[in-house]
Write a protein that holds these residues in place. Structure first.
Motif, short mmCIF file in Angstrom:
data_model
loop_
_atom_site.label_atom_id
_atom_site.label_comp_id
_atom_site.label_asym_id
_atom_site.label_seq_id
_atom_site.Cartn_x
_atom_site.Cartn_y
_atom_site.Cartn_z
N GLY A 21 -19.69 -40.74 -6.58
CA GLY A 21 -18.43 -40.30 -6.02
C GLY A 21 -17.24 -40.72 -6.85
O GLY A 21 -17.36 -41.41 -7.87
N ARG A 22 -16.08 -40.26 -6.40
CA ARG A 22 -14.81 -40.66 -6.99
C ARG A 22 -13.85 -40.98 -5.84
O ARG A 22 -14.15 -40.73 -4.67
N PHE A 23 -12.68 -41.50 -6.18
CA PHE A 23 -11.71 -41.93 -5.18
C PHE A 23 -10.36 -41.29 -5.49
O PHE A 23 -9.88 -41.34 -6.62
N LEU A 24 -9.77 -40.66 -4.49
CA LEU A 24 -8.52 -39.95 -4.70
C LEU A 24 -7.36 -40.90 -4.96
O LEU A 24 -6.37 -40.52 -5.58
N ALA A 28 -9.65 -45.42 -10.88
CA ALA A 28 -10.06 -46.27 -11.98
C ALA A 28 -10.45 -47.67 -11.49
O ALA A 28 -11.46 -48.24 -11.92
N LEU A 29 -9.67 -48.22 -10.56
CA LEU A 29 -9.96 -49.54 -10.01
C LEU A 29 -11.26 -49.52 -9.22
O LEU A 29 -12.11 -50.41 -9.38
N ARG A 30 -11.43 -48.52 -8.36
CA ARG A 30 -12.63 -48.46 -7.52
C ARG A 30 -13.89 -48.32 -8.37
O ARG A 30 -14.94 -48.90 -8.06
N ASP A 556 -2.07 -43.45 -6.07
CA ASP A 556 -2.49 -44.81 -6.41
C ASP A 556 -1.52 -45.83 -5.83
O ASP A 556 -0.30 -45.62 -5.84
N MET A 557 -2.08 -46.92 -5.32
CA MET A 557 -1.26 -48.05 -4.90
C MET A 557 -1.24 -49.05 -6.05
O MET A 557 -2.26 -49.23 -6.73
N ASP A 558 -0.11 -49.67 -6.28
CA ASP A 558 -0.01 -50.65 -7.34
C ASP A 558 -1.08 -51.73 -7.16
O ASP A 558 -1.26 -52.26 -6.07
#
Length: 566
Positions: A21-24, A28-30, A556-558
């Protein structure tokens, strides 16, 4: 012959990276949190010692699956024998305690006769030839129940719910001298310096070959040690020197999580916006002080002793699967019907009082539905044949949900009276709910705990039959303000569900890898539509517009901000 060294040539291969999977948001962090490079030749050496076998007898090594916290690999020998290697991602917490406890839990339950895969070898540290923590275990034959879950016929539902109730009955009938999590005493001593509370050497009902196998493992006896439930260890909480078990009684369980969170707020607490960005609007996008949650935790600690049931049988310690889903059950499919072969994934399992374990698994419960709540026998509507095809499909799915809920209850009543007693005990759902809110990690809100506290305070007579006055008091104005915020946040939850359904993402904004680009684009389209509607609203100021844009839940959250929530 398979050359394990050749598998190490490409460190960017799917063997070491998360590919399902990927994360919306923060993709990159996940993905980085789920990347795990390990030494494959070293793992092969461990396998040869554990079975035993020779390296040249290993003819295939491939990724079997990717879970939320672990990656599994299927190893095949030239004889056709197969086993599984499971390696945790960096995000597993608390890594060493969780892995040590899971192995002991699996061994303990297997020796008690439950359908659990055999463990061949394990390491709860990365100081080994594989340079990673690992569990080598028996390959569970059969089919994931998830593959047929949505196509079950009523007879299959009844059979599976009966089998599941019997498995849970065996599990929940086991007695424990204390609460917490199960370990091998030798492992716990290495981890914590003590050997915990020993479990009795009860081999009654265990097959003789497994009794011999158990004694030949050359490990210390089983014991009870610290609870590995995630909220007790999450993020910087792992650094806290706080009590996490073993628990001597139900009251100790009820207060431990709240005391842990108070200690965390005292050491690391700082004002922060709600983690769930959809909810920030209802807090005027302002950071919330940790002191509000700390006050409510202290109120909870005053009330917690009254949550202990008067019926002592509900306070006995028992174990239950920590996350029973259709993907954690392996079944056989043949002419004799469906049979449960194995129950998988025991990490973070805890021994708790029965009343805190009693409840329907999320994949089974259908409490939102009035028919299920009333335990009415499910059936299709009388005019089913006249309905459009789309409505027929919906009615069939609704029937399936109701059948699973209905027959799980009936099977539990018939085969697991211990659990059924907890299911029907007055206010037991509330007891679990307020306990979970008080134990949960603080993410910038306290409303769920506050609302539950008010339910208990204003319904105090149900918890204090002797007329004892409630030690916590709320004014009507405080209640009105809490109700207003709680109900307003229901709008936030509805909005987020609509976005999740529309874009097609799940927890942590997860989407299947193949759906990522389309979902990402649609999420941004939804953002632009929302901002356009705000711009057209005369009451929207430039400041409000900017805040809404900054807090869009699929951006993205900082990463520094994310660290604040740990």
């Amino acid at each position: 012959m398979l050359d394990p060294k050749s598998l190490m040539k490409d460190l960017e291969s799917e063997l070491f990276n998360y590919t399902t999977g990927r994360f919306l948001a923060n993709n990159a962090l996940r993905l980085r949190e789920r990347r795990r490079v390990f030494d494959i030749p070293g793992l092969f050496k461990i396998i040869t010692k554990a079975l035993p076998c020779k390296t040249e007898e290993i003819v295939d090594f491939r990724k079997l699956g990717e879970g939320g916290l672990n990656c599994t690999f299927l190893i095949t020998l030239d004889t056709g024998f197969q086993l599984v290697a499971r390696i945790p991602y960096p995000i597993l917490i608390p890594k060493a305690y969780t892995l040590a406890s899971e192995v002991a839990t699996m061994d303990f339950l297997r020796f008690k006769g439950l359908p659990i895969p055999k463990v061949y070898a394990y390491s709860f540290t990365s100081k080994n030839e594989a340079e990673a923590e690992y569990i080598l275990m028996e390959y569970a034959e059969g089919v994931d129940l998830s593959q047929i879950w949505f196509d079950l016929k009523e007879g299959e539902v009844i059979s599976l719910m009966d089998q599941l109730a019997k498995v849970e009955s065996t599990m929940m009938s086991m007695s424990f001298p204390a609460g917490g999590s199960i370990y091998y005493a030798r492992d716990l001593k290495e981890l914590s310096g003590n050997e915990g509370i020993p479990l009795e050497d009860d081999s009654e009902g265990i097959p003789l070959d497994e009794q011999i196998e158990s004694k030949s493992l050359e490990k210390e006896r089983f014991c009870m040690g610290p609870d590995v439930s995630v909220p007790l260890w999450y993020g910087r909480r792992e650094q806290l020197d706080v009590f996490r078990g073993p628990y001597e009684d139900a009251k100790s369980v009820l207060v431990t999580g709240a005391k842990k969170e108070l200690a965390y707020l005292d050491q690391f607490g700082s004002p922060r916006a709600p983690y769930q960005r959809f909810r920030r609007e209802y807090y005027n996008y302002e950071k919330q002080p940790p002191s509000d949650h700390a006050d409510n935790l202290r109120r909870y600690l005053c009330l917690a002793p009254s949550l202990v049931p008067d019926d002592d049988s509900l306070n006995t310690f028992c174990i239950r699967h920590p996350d029973l889903t259709d993907s954690n059950i392996k079944i056989s499919i043949d002419s004799s019907g469906l049979q449960i072969l194995s129950v998988l994934d025991w990490q973070h399992a805890a021994v708790l009082p029965l009343f805190l374990h009693a409840g329907m698994p999320d994949v089974i419960q259908n409490e939102e539905d009035e028919v299920s709540r009333g335990m009415t026998e499910p059936k299709l509507p009388d005019d089913f044949d006249k309905l459009p095809e789309e409505e027929q499909e919906w009615e069939m799915e609704l029937l399936r949900r109701r059948l699973v809920h209905y027959h799980y209850n009936l099977s539990t009543a018939a085969y697991n009276r211990i659990h059924h007693k907890g299911l029907v005990y007055p206010l037991n759902t509330f007891r679990r709910r307020i306990f979970n809110h008080a134990t949960a990690v603080w993410e910038g809100e306290t409303i769920k705990l506050l609302y539950a506290l008010m339910d208990m305070v204003f319904g105090w007579a149900s918890f204090a039959n002797d007329g004892t006055p409630c030690p916590v008091v709320f004014t009507e104005d405080e209640k009105a303000a809490a109700v207003q915020l709680y109900e307003a946040l229901g709008n936030a939850e509805m909005g987020e569900r609509m976005l999740m359904d529309g874009v097609g993402y799940g927890e942590e904004t997860w989407v299947p890898a193949a759906h990522y680009e389309k979902a990402k684009a649609f999420g941004q389209e939804m953002k632009q539509m929302t901002l356009k509607a705000c711009a057209e609203d005369e009451e929207t100021t430039e400041e409000t517009y900017a805040v809404i844009e900054t807090n869009w839940p699929l951006d993205d959250m900082d990463e520094e901000e994310l660290e604040e929530y740990k």
